[in-house]
Write an enzyme that holds these catalytic residues in place. Structure first.
Site: not given
Ligand code: GLY
Ligand code: MN
Ligand code: MN
Length: 431
Positions: A248, A265, A276, A361, A368, A390, A401
Site C-alpha cells: 500500500h 496501481d 482498478d 475483489h 473493493h 514481491y 491487474e
Molecule cells: N488498488 C487497490 C487494489 O488493487 O485493490
Molecule cells: Mn489496484
Molecule cells: Mn484491486
C-alpha cells in the site's frame, strides 16, 4: 456534471430490482453521505453514498430516498428529499438540483425539500400499515469505521421515534443487487477503464530515469481530469524500486532510478464507477532479464487465473488454485525449493513470502466493492485479477491487474486493450 447524463432508466431499474426483494408493506430509507470536515471550515470533496447513488443517480449532499411500495397514496410510494436551493446558496456554492432536475435524474415524481422530511416521513410510517423498515448501514468485512454516518444517525433517531416498528438490514440486499452489473453500469465502468488506459499510455511516454513518482501521478491526473473523470478511484500507488514491494505504498515521493522496476496501481473514477489497473514497467524502458523473468511468471499466473473464472466459480476455491499455480512459478524462479515445501507449515505456506494478498475483489461503485465473496460468481459481476510477486531481497515487486466481467460463457476483459506484454510495453516506451 463532468460526466455524460447516465439516464434515469438505470435508477428506475435499480429501484425496481430492490422492490422485488422486499415485502410490499415495507419502508426503505437511504441517506446521502455527509460532507466530511477536515480542519477549520475545510471539507473533503463530497463523495455520494454508493447505495443512494445506485438507487437515484443523485450526486448531492443532504439527499434522502424513501420507498414505501405499499403506501395507499401512490404519490408517496417513492419520495426523494433534496436540499432546498435558493439565491443565497446559488451565489456561494453554485447551482444545486432543482426539483425538476432531480425528477429528470432519478425518474422519481415526488421530490420535496429535506426540511419537510420529519412530517412526511411520520405520515409514511404511521398511515401506511408498515410492517418493517429497511435501514442502510455501511457493511464491509475489511472496513473499520469510527465516524458516524448520516445513515447511522438516522437509525438512532428512527428507532427512538418509532420503537415498535420492525427493523431490518438493507445492506445484504443492496450487496446482492450491486454485485451484478447491468449493461449501462458496464458501459460506465468501461469508460473508467478507457480513461485509465489513456493515463497509462501517457505515462509510458513520460517515464524515464530521474522522474519523480509524484510527477507520474500528475501525468495520470492530467489525463483523467480532461476526460471528465473526477480523478483517482483510490490513492494511487506509484512505486519504484524497492517501494514496489510495499503493497500500500502511497507516498509517491521518490526518484525513479535507471534499472529499477516501477509498479503503477492507478485507476480513474467515472460517474462514481471505478477502474482498478496495475501495470509494472521498467523505469528505463527495457526490462532486465531478471525483471522479465519475474514479470512473465506473474503474467502467466494472471492469464491462467482469468481463464479459470466464469459463472459458478467460488472465489476462495479459485484463489487456492491460483496460489498453487503461483507456487509452481515460484519454484521455477528458484524462490522456493521443492524439498522445503514438504517441511512447510501449512498455516504459513512458503509462497506467502512472495504472494501474500488475494487474487482479486469485486469492483463497481466501490473499489473493493460490496458483495458476498463466498457466493458463486454470476454473469454481470466484475472482478479484478491481480496476482503479484514481491521479492524484497531484490527490491523487485511485480503486480498485473485487470478488470474482468463474468459472462454466460466465461469472461470479458474490460482491460483487454491495455498494453501488458513485455514487448508492447518496451516498444511504447521507446518510440
Ligand atoms: N488498488 C487497490 C487494489 O488493487 O485493490
Ligand atoms: Mn489496484
Ligand atoms: Mn484491486
Amino acid at each position: 456534471m463532468r460526466y455524460e447524463s447516465i439516464g434515469k432508466e438505470l435508477f428506475v431499474l435499480n429501484r425496481k430490482r430492490l422492490l422485488k426483494e422486499i415485502p410490499r408493506n415495507s419502508v426503505v430509507v437511504v441517506n446521502a453521505n455527509d460532507v466530511m470536515p477536515t480542519n477549520a471550515d475545510g471539507t473533503i470533496r463530497f463523495r455520494q453514498n454508493s447505495d443512494l447513488f445506485y438507487l437515484t443517480g443523485v450526486d448531492q449532499e443532504e439527499t434522502i430516498l424513501v420507498l414505501a411500495p405499499g403506501f395507499p397514496d401512490k404519490k408517496y410510494r417513492e419520495v426523494l428529499f433534496i436540499r432546498e436551493t435558493n439565491e443565497e446558496i446559488a451565489t456561494w456554492e453554485g447551482q444545486k438540483l432543482t426539483k425538476e432536475q432531480a425528477m429528470e435524474t432519478t425518474g422519481i415524481n415526488t421530490v420535496v425539500w429535506t426540511s419537510e422530511f420529519p412530517r412526511l416521513f411520520n405520515l409514511i410510517m404511521l398511515a401506511g400499515d408498515v410492517e418493517q423498515v429497511y435501514l442502510n448501514t455501511n457493511e464491509h468485512y475489511r472496513a473499520t469505521i469510527e465516524v458516524e454516518s448520516r445513515d447511522m444517525r438516522f437509525i438512532e433517531w428512527c428507532r427512538r421515534k418509532y420503537p415498535l416498528h420492525r427493523y431490518a438490514r438493507l445492506a445484504p440486499i443492496m450487496h446482492r443487487l450491486r454485485s451484478v452489473k447491468s449493461k449501462r453500469e458496464l458501459e460506465l465502468m468501461q469508460r473508467a477503464v478507457d480513461i485509465t488506459e489513456k493515463g497509462f499510455r501517457r505515462v509510458l511516454k513520460f517515464v524515464k530515469p530521474g522522474v519523480k513518482e509524484y510527477e507520474i501521478e500528475a501525468e495520470y491526473m492530467h489525463e483523467f481530469l480532461r476526460e471528465g473523470s473526477r480523478g483517482f478511484a483510490y490513492e494511487p500507488i506509484i512505486a519504484s524500486g524497492a517501494n514496489s514491494c510495499v503493497l500500500h505504498y502511497i507516498r509517491n515521493d521518490q526518484v525513479c532510478r535507471d534499472g529499477d522496476i516501477l509498479l503503477l496501481d492507478v485507476g480513474a473514477e467515472y460517474a462514481n464507477y471505478n477502474a482498478d489497473l496495475t501495470r509494472t514497467i521498467p523505469v528505463n524502458g527495457r526490462f532486465s532479464s531478471r525483471q522479465k523473468e519475474v514479470y512473465n511468471a506473474v503474467l502467466r499466473v494472471q492469464r491462467k487465473a482469468i481463464s479459470m473464472l466464469g459463472p459458478g466459480v467460488q472465489y476462495y476455491e479459485y484463489h487456492r488454485e491460483v496460489q498453487k499455480i503461483m507456487e509452481a512459478e515460484l519454484i521455477k524462479l528458484k524462490l522456493i525449493d521443492k524439498t522445503d515445501l514438504r517441511r512447510q507449515d501449512p498455516s504459513r505456506p512458503l509462497f506467502m513470502k512472495y504472494f501474500m494478498h488475494g487474487t482479486g475483489h469485486m469492483l463497481g461503485l466501490d473499489v473493493h466493492d460490496v458483495g458476498n465473496m463466498y457466493n458463486r460468481m454470476e454473469p454481470g459481476m466484475v472482478w479484478t485479477v491481480e496476482p503479484g510477486i514481491y521479492i524484497r531481497e531484490e527490491g523487485l515487486g511485480v503486480r498485473i491487474e485487470n478488470n474482468v466481467v463474468i459472462t454466460q460463457k466465461g469472461t470479458h476483459d474490460l482491460m483487454k486493450n491495455i498494453p501488458v506484454e513485455v514487448e508492447e510495453i518496451e516498444e511504447l516506451m521507446n518510440t
